[in-house]
Scaffold this motif. Sequence first.
Motif, PDB file in Angstrom:
ATOM      1  N   SER A   6       6.356  12.501   6.710  1.00 17.60           N
ATOM      2  CA  SER A   6       5.740  13.693   6.132  1.00 17.60           C
ATOM      3  C   SER A   6       4.772  13.331   5.018  1.00 17.60           C
ATOM      4  O   SER A   6       4.984  12.397   4.242  1.00 17.60           O
ATOM      5  CB  SER A   6       6.826  14.623   5.580  1.00 17.60           C
ATOM      6  OG  SER A   6       7.705  15.033   6.604  1.00 17.60           O
ATOM      7  N   LEU A   7       3.727  14.132   4.929  1.00 20.99           N
ATOM      8  CA  LEU A   7       2.676  13.959   3.929  1.00 20.99           C
ATOM      9  C   LEU A   7       3.141  14.454   2.557  1.00 20.99           C
ATOM     10  O   LEU A   7       3.878  15.431   2.457  1.00 20.99           O
ATOM     11  CB  LEU A   7       1.437  14.748   4.373  1.00 20.99           C
ATOM     12  CG  LEU A   7       0.387  15.082   3.311  1.00 20.99           C
ATOM     13  CD1 LEU A   7      -0.484  13.862   3.056  1.00 20.99           C
ATOM     14  CD2 LEU A   7      -0.467  16.251   3.757  1.00 20.99           C
TER      15      LEU A   7
ATOM     16  N   PHE B 184       2.507   8.553   2.645  1.00 20.25           N
ATOM     17  CA  PHE B 184       3.448   8.778   3.736  1.00 20.25           C
ATOM     18  C   PHE B 184       4.576   7.766   3.601  1.00 20.25           C
ATOM     19  O   PHE B 184       4.359   6.655   3.103  1.00 20.25           O
ATOM     20  CB  PHE B 184       2.771   8.602   5.093  1.00 20.25           C
ATOM     21  CG  PHE B 184       1.664   9.591   5.364  1.00 20.25           C
ATOM     22  CD1 PHE B 184       1.903  10.739   6.103  1.00 20.25           C
ATOM     23  CD2 PHE B 184       0.377   9.369   4.886  1.00 20.25           C
ATOM     24  CE1 PHE B 184       0.894  11.649   6.360  1.00 20.25           C
ATOM     25  CE2 PHE B 184      -0.644  10.269   5.134  1.00 20.25           C
ATOM     26  CZ  PHE B 184      -0.379  11.413   5.875  1.00 20.25           C
ATOM     27  N   PRO B 185       5.781   8.111   4.058  1.00 20.95           N
ATOM     28  CA  PRO B 185       6.872   7.135   4.013  1.00 20.95           C
ATOM     29  C   PRO B 185       6.537   5.845   4.758  1.00 20.95           C
ATOM     30  O   PRO B 185       6.933   4.761   4.329  1.00 20.95           O
ATOM     31  CB  PRO B 185       8.033   7.887   4.677  1.00 20.95           C
ATOM     32  CG  PRO B 185       7.729   9.327   4.451  1.00 20.95           C
ATOM     33  CD  PRO B 185       6.239   9.433   4.515  1.00 20.95           C
TER      34      PRO B 185
ATOM     35  N   PRO C 133       4.121   6.640  -6.534  1.00 22.58           N
ATOM     36  CA  PRO C 133       3.870   5.308  -5.977  1.00 22.58           C
ATOM     37  C   PRO C 133       2.392   4.997  -5.767  1.00 22.58           C
ATOM     38  O   PRO C 133       2.049   3.893  -5.347  1.00 22.58           O
ATOM     39  CB  PRO C 133       4.596   5.366  -4.622  1.00 22.58           C
ATOM     40  CG  PRO C 133       4.464   6.798  -4.208  1.00 22.58           C
ATOM     41  CD  PRO C 133       4.546   7.604  -5.491  1.00 22.58           C
ATOM     42  N   THR C 134       1.520   5.958  -6.031  1.00 22.27           N
ATOM     43  CA  THR C 134       0.106   5.796  -5.683  1.00 22.27           C
ATOM     44  C   THR C 134      -0.671   5.070  -6.771  1.00 22.27           C
ATOM     45  O   THR C 134      -0.294   5.066  -7.940  1.00 22.27           O
ATOM     46  CB  THR C 134      -0.546   7.158  -5.418  1.00 22.27           C
ATOM     47  OG1 THR C 134      -0.536   7.927  -6.629  1.00 22.27           O
ATOM     48  CG2 THR C 134       0.205   7.910  -4.330  1.00 22.27           C
TER      49      THR C 134
ATOM     50  N   ILE D 158      -8.913   3.237  -3.683  1.00 25.34           N
ATOM     51  CA  ILE D 158      -7.620   3.432  -4.336  1.00 25.34           C
ATOM     52  C   ILE D 158      -7.131   2.076  -4.833  1.00 25.34           C
ATOM     53  O   ILE D 158      -7.059   1.116  -4.075  1.00 25.34           O
ATOM     54  CB  ILE D 158      -6.583   4.040  -3.368  1.00 25.34           C
ATOM     55  CG1 ILE D 158      -7.106   5.348  -2.787  1.00 25.34           C
ATOM     56  CG2 ILE D 158      -5.262   4.270  -4.087  1.00 25.34           C
ATOM     57  CD1 ILE D 158      -7.331   6.424  -3.801  1.00 25.34           C
ATOM     58  N   GLY D 159      -6.805   2.008  -6.103  1.00 25.12           N
ATOM     59  CA  GLY D 159      -6.330   0.759  -6.679  1.00 25.12           C
ATOM     60  C   GLY D 159      -4.846   0.569  -6.476  1.00 25.12           C
ATOM     61  O   GLY D 159      -4.110   0.305  -7.429  1.00 25.12           O
ATOM     62  N   GLY D 160      -4.396   0.690  -5.248  1.00 28.62           N
ATOM     63  CA  GLY D 160      -2.977   0.569  -4.931  1.00 28.62           C
ATOM     64  C   GLY D 160      -2.654   1.342  -3.673  1.00 28.62           C
ATOM     65  O   GLY D 160      -3.484   1.507  -2.782  1.00 28.62           O
ATOM     66  N   ARG D 161      -1.444   1.862  -3.601  1.00 31.33           N
ATOM     67  CA  ARG D 161      -0.983   2.585  -2.426  1.00 31.33           C
ATOM     68  C   ARG D 161      -1.603   3.980  -2.365  1.00 31.33           C
ATOM     69  O   ARG D 161      -1.813   4.615  -3.393  1.00 31.33           O
ATOM     70  CB  ARG D 161       0.547   2.693  -2.462  1.00 31.33           C
ATOM     71  CG  ARG D 161       1.179   3.350  -1.232  1.00 31.33           C
ATOM     72  CD  ARG D 161       2.683   3.450  -1.398  1.00 31.33           C
ATOM     73  NE  ARG D 161       3.314   4.161  -0.294  1.00 31.33           N
ATOM     74  CZ  ARG D 161       3.785   3.585   0.805  1.00 31.33           C
ATOM     75  NH1 ARG D 161       3.708   2.272   0.936  1.00 31.33           N
ATOM     76  NH2 ARG D 161       4.338   4.308   1.762  1.00 31.33           N
TER      77      ARG D 161
END
Length: 436
Positions: free
Chosen positions: A374-375, A352-353, A384-385, A86-89
């Motif tokens: 929570s998912l 996730f938070p 944000p991903t 994953i290129g980030g969060r």
Amino acid sequence: MTLSSSLNAGVAGLSVNSSKLGTISDNIANSQTNGYKRAITEFSSLVVSEAGGGKYTAGGVRSASFRQIDARGGLLTTESATDIAIGGRGMIPVTSVSALANLDNEIPVQFVSTGSFRPDQNGVLRTSTGQVLLGWPANRDGSVPAFPRDTTTGLAPVQINSGGLVAAPTTEIGLGVNLPAAQTQAGASGDPIPLSTQYFDNLGASQSLAFTFSPTIPATGSSNEWTVEISDSATDAASNPVASFVVTFDDGFANGGSILGIAGATGGAYDAATGIFTFSTASGPIELDVGTPGDSIGLTQLSAEFGPTGVTKNGSPVGSLSSITITENGFVQGVFEGGFVRTLYQIPVADFPNLNGLRATDGPAFAASPSSGSLFLWNAGDGPTGGMVSFALEGSTADIATELTSLITTQRAYSSNATVIRTVDEMLQETTNLKR
């Protein structure tokens, strides 16, 4: 009281530095483990209320250890399309091989930040440590249904059937053709112009559509009108042509040569807003894109020779899977013989938070916990991903140089706490000797 509190503080110092040594050892051991998240031990002081009279009571220290899961390791280039990061969060959903044995129950889901997935004997993409890649299965036409985003229900093991044969029927054709303007003028020959194009039926067999463009010849001037008939090779001759329409072209200054309007449709319907003429063949409906009024794409009538300016279509003949690609948006696409591409799965990115609240398991993988929150499953690159990176693995977030520096300071701190204990012991021995 002061001596005993000093002794307790020294013992607490030995304990917390032992814990920190454990995390350092784990970090150094996994400095080359892809996807490993560095473990951190942090110290906090314990304060005991002072007794007064200038006396001080040592409270000591305590430690808290956690993994910095939201930290990102460097991306390492590989040669496999199914090596992903994953290129980030965000995290990639996986499950264990053993969990697939009981498909009656909901699959327990874990999460990783990277993985080197390879097909096993059943075509299931999994890592060497037994983590199976999960995704949403696509429909037969390559579209992905809408699945709930706040639960892992709907996720299934990504299974690649490399020996299977796949065919895709043609459902869309783009018809870009220029019709000679001189053929609609008075005195022209009026000869119809034929054009044939291939399409694929529901079984992947090659069929053809025959287009006939017949100009309307006026007594004087120019009609700018053509009758288009469509015949299907898979339909019996008595039922052909399967569709027809009359197209009139604009000869005005602004939109000369473009479609003015389409009328007299039989066997189908024209939508001026989209430029689509929908008609039926023996294998089902086909959307024929002839262009919208005023558009220079699709059917045109200019003072030039007849010729296709761009005929496109979807669909594919029967072919076997030749390779797999994973897009930045997480779509697992199969490339079949003949160049046909179909979406097989979509891999969502879990967020996730509090990523650092996830519970670490073997793998390295992580499971949801009350601390993580929570998912939510995002399309890769949305919210944000980060986007999904193929041909890459995420390296460990543990840096050997940093860990060795921490190792030295921890060793010094441990030795200093041991010295405190020895000193307190000597002072207590002196107190004991006072009565001799």
